[in-house]
Design an enzyme around this catalytic site. Sequence first.
Site, PDB file in Angstrom:
ATOM      1  N   ASP A   8      27.579 105.823  12.934  1.00  0.00           N
ATOM      2  CA  ASP A   8      27.280 104.714  12.032  1.00  0.00           C
ATOM      3  C   ASP A   8      26.400 105.298  10.932  1.00  0.00           C
ATOM      4  O   ASP A   8      26.292 106.531  10.800  1.00  0.00           O
ATOM      5  CB  ASP A   8      26.653 103.522  12.772  1.00  0.00           C
ATOM      6  CG  ASP A   8      25.252 103.814  13.302  1.00  0.00           C
ATOM      7  OD1 ASP A   8      24.784 104.971  13.178  1.00  0.00           O
ATOM      8  OD2 ASP A   8      24.617 102.890  13.846  1.00  0.00           O
ATOM      9  N   CYS A  65      24.744 107.582  16.717  1.00  0.00           N
ATOM     10  CA  CYS A  65      24.106 106.433  16.069  1.00  0.00           C
ATOM     11  C   CYS A  65      22.607 106.689  16.099  1.00  0.00           C
ATOM     12  O   CYS A  65      22.171 107.839  16.253  1.00  0.00           O
ATOM     13  CB  CYS A  65      24.508 105.114  16.722  1.00  0.00           C
ATOM     14  SG  CYS A  65      24.006 104.891  18.438  1.00  0.00           S
ATOM     15  N   THR A  67      20.274 105.852  18.308  1.00  0.00           N
ATOM     16  CA  THR A  67      19.825 106.285  19.634  1.00  0.00           C
ATOM     17  C   THR A  67      20.926 106.913  20.480  1.00  0.00           C
ATOM     18  O   THR A  67      20.629 107.644  21.429  1.00  0.00           O
ATOM     19  CB  THR A  67      19.315 105.063  20.424  1.00  0.00           C
ATOM     20  OG1 THR A  67      20.382 104.103  20.487  1.00  0.00           O
ATOM     21  CG2 THR A  67      18.093 104.439  19.756  1.00  0.00           C
ATOM     22  N   HIS A  98      28.763 116.684  36.750  1.00  0.00           N
ATOM     23  CA  HIS A  98      28.769 115.632  37.765  1.00  0.00           C
ATOM     24  C   HIS A  98      29.644 114.435  37.392  1.00  0.00           C
ATOM     25  O   HIS A  98      30.236 113.818  38.282  1.00  0.00           O
ATOM     26  CB  HIS A  98      27.342 115.111  38.002  1.00  0.00           C
ATOM     27  CG  HIS A  98      26.473 116.081  38.759  1.00  0.00           C
ATOM     28  ND1 HIS A  98      25.402 115.673  39.526  1.00  0.00           N
ATOM     29  CD2 HIS A  98      26.509 117.428  38.871  1.00  0.00           C
ATOM     30  CE1 HIS A  98      24.817 116.726  40.071  1.00  0.00           C
ATOM     31  NE2 HIS A  98      25.464 117.809  39.682  1.00  0.00           N
ATOM     32  N   HIS A 133      31.933 115.474  43.554  1.00  0.00           N
ATOM     33  CA  HIS A 133      31.837 114.598  42.374  1.00  0.00           C
ATOM     34  C   HIS A 133      33.151 113.862  42.093  1.00  0.00           C
ATOM     35  O   HIS A 133      33.145 112.794  41.482  1.00  0.00           O
ATOM     36  CB  HIS A 133      31.437 115.412  41.141  1.00  0.00           C
ATOM     37  CG  HIS A 133      30.200 116.218  41.340  1.00  0.00           C
ATOM     38  ND1 HIS A 133      28.972 115.640  41.610  1.00  0.00           N
ATOM     39  CD2 HIS A 133      29.993 117.555  41.339  1.00  0.00           C
ATOM     40  CE1 HIS A 133      28.072 116.591  41.758  1.00  0.00           C
ATOM     41  NE2 HIS A 133      28.651 117.765  41.608  1.00  0.00           N
TER      42      HIS A 133
HETATM   43  C1  RB5 Z   1      21.257 100.845  13.702  1.00  0.00           C
HETATM   44  O1  RB5 Z   1      20.069 100.355  13.143  1.00  0.00           O
HETATM   45  C2  RB5 Z   1      21.053 101.102  15.187  1.00  0.00           C
HETATM   46  O2  RB5 Z   1      20.907  99.900  15.868  1.00  0.00           O
HETATM   47  C3  RB5 Z   1      22.196 101.930  15.748  1.00  0.00           C
HETATM   48  O3  RB5 Z   1      22.321 103.109  15.026  1.00  0.00           O
HETATM   49  C4  RB5 Z   1      22.099 102.360  17.201  1.00  0.00           C
HETATM   50  O4  RB5 Z   1      20.886 103.005  17.456  1.00  0.00           O
HETATM   51  C5  RB5 Z   1      22.425 101.344  18.215  1.00  0.00           C
HETATM   52  O5  RB5 Z   1      22.410 101.602  19.418  1.00  0.00           O
END
Ligand code: RB5
Length: 144
Positions: A8, A65, A67, A98, A133
């Site tokens: 994203d 993204c 996180t 695993h 596994h």
């Molecule tokens: C975007 O602000 C953020 O929510 C997205 O990149 C991601 O971290 C969602 O899990």
Amino acid sequence: MRIAIGSDHAGFEQKQQLIAYLTHSGHELIDCGPASDDRCDYPDFAAKVAREVSVGAVDRGILICGTGIGMSMAANKVAGIRAANVISTEFAELAREHNNANVLCLSGRFVDLLTNEEICDVFLATSFGEGRHAPRVAKIDALD
Ligand code: RB5
């Protein structure tokens, strides 16, 4: 290896850099977008990459993204996908050995590029451990 990659806006910059890095390493990258860092919705790109992996058009998927969490949640909705949110090389190795993960979900905001490059290298080089596994992963797949 043939790899579908997507992000994203929060993962866009690292997507571009990882495409260059992995292409230089000899992999074939299929860029599933986006084409700019304009704000967008991560599930749209998770779906594109996950479907490429699910139908066998590519060997692996990589999603970035902010996180990696949202990408992994979305990708795991697609049948046949075992997406892992990975923030260390140790987790990358275990996700393959695993869990036979086929989609790697990275954080573009909390993990630096060099670490994510190392994570990709380990993820792409590590084989599934089979053995004890295998029936566990089969039970994951049976949940589809
Ligand atoms: C975007 O602000 C953020 O929510 C997205 O990149 C991601 O971290 C969602 O899990």
